[in-house]
Scaffold this active site. Structure first.
Site, PDB file in Angstrom:
ATOM      1  CB  VAL B 179      76.993  35.909 -40.400  1.00 11.35           C
ATOM      2  CG1 VAL B 179      76.396  35.060 -40.715  1.00 11.35           C
ATOM      3  CG2 VAL B 179      78.136  35.729 -41.373  1.00 11.35           C
ATOM      4  CG  LEU B 182      73.253  40.799 -42.028  1.00  6.61           C
ATOM      5  CD1 LEU B 182      73.186  42.645 -42.280  1.00  6.61           C
ATOM      6  CD2 LEU B 182      73.894  40.086 -43.428  1.00  6.61           C
ATOM      7  CG  HIS B 183      70.644  35.721 -37.779  1.00  8.72           C
ATOM      8  ND1 HIS B 183      69.904  35.295 -39.142  1.00  8.72           N
ATOM      9  CD2 HIS B 183      70.083  34.659 -36.801  1.00  8.72           C
ATOM     10  CE1 HIS B 183      68.522  33.867 -38.958  1.00  8.72           C
ATOM     11  NE2 HIS B 183      68.867  33.940 -37.120  1.00  8.72           N
ATOM     12  CB  VAL B 184      70.118  39.816 -33.855  1.00  5.15           C
ATOM     13  CG1 VAL B 184      69.078  40.344 -32.772  1.00  5.15           C
ATOM     14  CG2 VAL B 184      70.714  37.778 -33.818  1.00  5.15           C
TER      15      VAL B 184
END
Ligand code: HEM
Ligand code: SF4
Lengths: 321, 228
Positions: B179, B182-184
């Site tokens: 996650v 994905l966020h970065v």
């Protein structure tokens, strides 16, 4: 010049007086924690074992004293809580413990006082070593001894999680894990373990695994002839056999001996955690990171100048400028 | 006064020419970076125990002993730091009908065809997913982590329970790292996003393109200054 120590075949012999070179070397290691592909040794040491004949134990705790003395540990002074067990559990300073239990034999209606010497079993397939994340903190020698190398221990407690026998204990002082070494430092110079040497009834004997198995079989025969039909050897297959093993008068019911495990094996949860979780987890994280980098390098999502203008119009309309 | 639906009361138009929209206050940004740094330290120290091939990461912390000692302590920091973020953000991360459409057009999201997507509030469905995944995983990690914490909680749970906790912790750790990636990635890929967490504001074009409903709501009340 000093000679190399012989491989010990008994704990009864007295120590030689001349200085001897160690015969248990780093090159005799067959497994190392958190280390794949350990180079296998060129020689195979004779497999050793400690046999604990529960039927001969009188509960004198000479073995506990010998263990404390040889390992130079300093267990706290105990308190009496109405049990012969002292201390009340294994501790980082007490690698072996006589566990006492009172059992009413339903067949004879008699009370039996069962005394079992608890401590590391030196598993052929050690769960502690499998669970350990620190390279070199746990090693297994080709003679079967499983030893903790404290310089490499980080005190995470994974060995506790991995061990099917609830043996390792983490010190609150130096935050490292401790357990019976099978006196690897004595074995290295041709001596048997301190506990076996101290035992006055020969309930604890030490030698090659073959010799000890033969002795155990003799003992089982003898016990059977005395009416202990279920006498037998406790050398659990689930962990590939152990290098500390028992003769029990009621081998069909190990758990009456202070909860000795019925069918010990490395927990499938531990196997799954150290197996597929690691492989699949590393693969998933690697693929995700590589994919993110590639997509980030070759594509982007960029704001167009028209969108800035659209925003300006929106804001100015709303603000009534 | 009723709460705005698609924006935080503190969000406001900072300037009109060019348009700059304030998205996060300084304190929220600090809160975010403490959380981010904790997560990175936790991932690096945790991964060192996860695989022998990554054990060298303990070198970043001085030694394996230090990494082992530090990891759960930073875990507690992460938990409370994230809790503060959660309290500020949960309301705007509640699902809305347009999220379903957004998810069903995920192909257009990946190819950057935002004109084919519905207008979004302060957060789109992807951002909401990251928010809720982080929330759930951090709770799972702190609960399982405390069960594994030898130094202070050695006797808290039985060994069979600890085995399950350790497996769950390892799985949740892999999930939260995915996650996190994905966020970065999203923060970089969608150009103009990072400044929301560094300088605190975004350009009008960015808000128009990605969060038009949010922009409309903020612009609508901005003549009165920050709402309420
Ligand atoms: C939220 C509070 C957390 C607590 C209390 C906690 C606690 C722990 C503890 C006690 C350990 C065993 C090693 C040690 O004693 O240091 C551990 C291992 C680990 N932690 Fe955490 N942790 C937390 C959060 C996280 C997070 C956010 C991540 C990932 C980014 C993470 C990743 C890992 C990994 C990968 C391991 C190794 C697992 C394995 O060996 O398979 N932890 N954690
Ligand atoms: S009894 Fe426990 S500590 Fe001893 S070798 Fe087996 S797994 Fe390791």
């Amino acid at each position: 010049m000093s000679d190399t120590a012989p491989q010990p075949t008994t704990a009864a012999a007295n120590p030689p007086v001349q200085p001897l070179e160690s015969n248990l070397l780093p090159s005799d290691v067959v497994r190392i924690s958190a280390t794949p592909d350990v180079p296998q040794p060129t020689r195979q040491l004779t497999k050793v074992a400690k046999l604990i004949d529960v039927s001969k134990c009188i509960g004198c705790k000479a073995c506990q004293s010998a263990c404390v003395e040889w390992n130079d540990t300093h267990p706290e002074i105990g308190e009496n809580i109405g049990s012969y067990e002292n201390p009340h559990d294994l501790t980082p300073d007490m690698f072996t413990l006589m566990r006492f239990s009172e059992w009413e034999n339903p067949a004879t209606n008699e009370l039996e006082w069962l005394i079992r010497k608890d401590g590391c079993m030196h598993c052929e397939d050690p769960g502690c070593l499998k669970a350990c994340p620190a390279p070199g903190a746990i090693v297994q020698y080709s003679n079967g001894i499983v030893d903790f190398i404290h310089d490499n221990c980080i005190g995470c407690g994974y060995c506790v999680t991995g061990c099917p026998f609830d043996i390792p204990r983490i010190s609150k002082v130096d935050h490292k894990s401790y357990k019976c070494t099978l006196c690897s430092d004595r074995v290295a110079v041709g001596q048997g373990p301190a506990c076996a040497k101290a035992c006055p009834t020969k309930a604890i004997t030490f030698g090659t695994k073959d010799d000890m198995t033969a002795l155990a079989n003799e003992r089982v025969e003898d016990l059977k002839s005395r009416g202990y039909e279920n006498a037998g050897i406790y050398d659990p297959e689930g962990v590939g056999g152990t290098h500390v093993f028992y003769v029990l008068h009621h081998a069909d019911k190990p758990s009456i001996y202070s909860n000795l495990a019925e069918n010990p094996r490395i927990s499938p949860i531990v196997e799954g955690w150290k197996g597929v979780t690691k492989t699949a987890g590393m693969a998933a994280m690697g693929v995700a990171a590589a994919g993110a980098v590639l997509m980030g390098l070759f594509t982007r999502n960029k704001v167009e100048p028209e969108e800035e203008e659209a925003a300006e119009r929106l804001v100015q309309d709303r603000e009534g400028i | 006064m009723h709460k705005p639906l698609y924006s935080d009361p503190a969000d406001h138009i900072e300037s009109t020419d060019p348009v700059r929209v304030s998205r996060y206050r300084g304190i929220t940004r600090l809160n975010h970076w403490v959380t981010a740094l904790s997560l990175i330290v936790l991932a690096l120290s945790g991964l060192a125990f996860f695989s022998p091939h990554l054990y060298f990461l303990t070198g970043l912390f001085g030694s394996g002993q230090i990494a082992r000692w530090l990891h759960p302590i930073i875990g507690v920091v992460l938990f409370f730091s994230f809790l503060l973020l959660f309290l500020q953000m949960w309301r705007l991360n509640l699902p809305k009908p347009e999220d379903t459409t957004w998810v069903s057009r995920i192909g257009d999201v990946a190819t950057g065809h935002e004109e084919r997507l519905p207008e979004m509030g302060k957060y789109n469905a992807g951002q909401k997913f990251i928010f809720w995944a982080m929330s759930v995983l951090i709770v799972v990690l702190i609960v399982s982590g405390i069960m594994m914490w030898q130094q202070y909680f050695a006797g808290l749970v039985s060994i069979p329970v600890r085995r399950v906790a350790t497996l769950v912790h390892a799985l949740a750790a892999v999930a939260i790292i995915l996650v996190f990636i994905l966020h970065v990635f999203a923060a970089f890929w969608v150009r103009g996003t990072l400044r929301a967490m560094t300088r605190g504001d975004v350009t009008g074009g960015w808000a128009w393109r990605h969060h038009r409903k949010w922009l409309r709501e903020v612009a609508g009340r901005s003549s009165k200054g920050p709402a309420e």
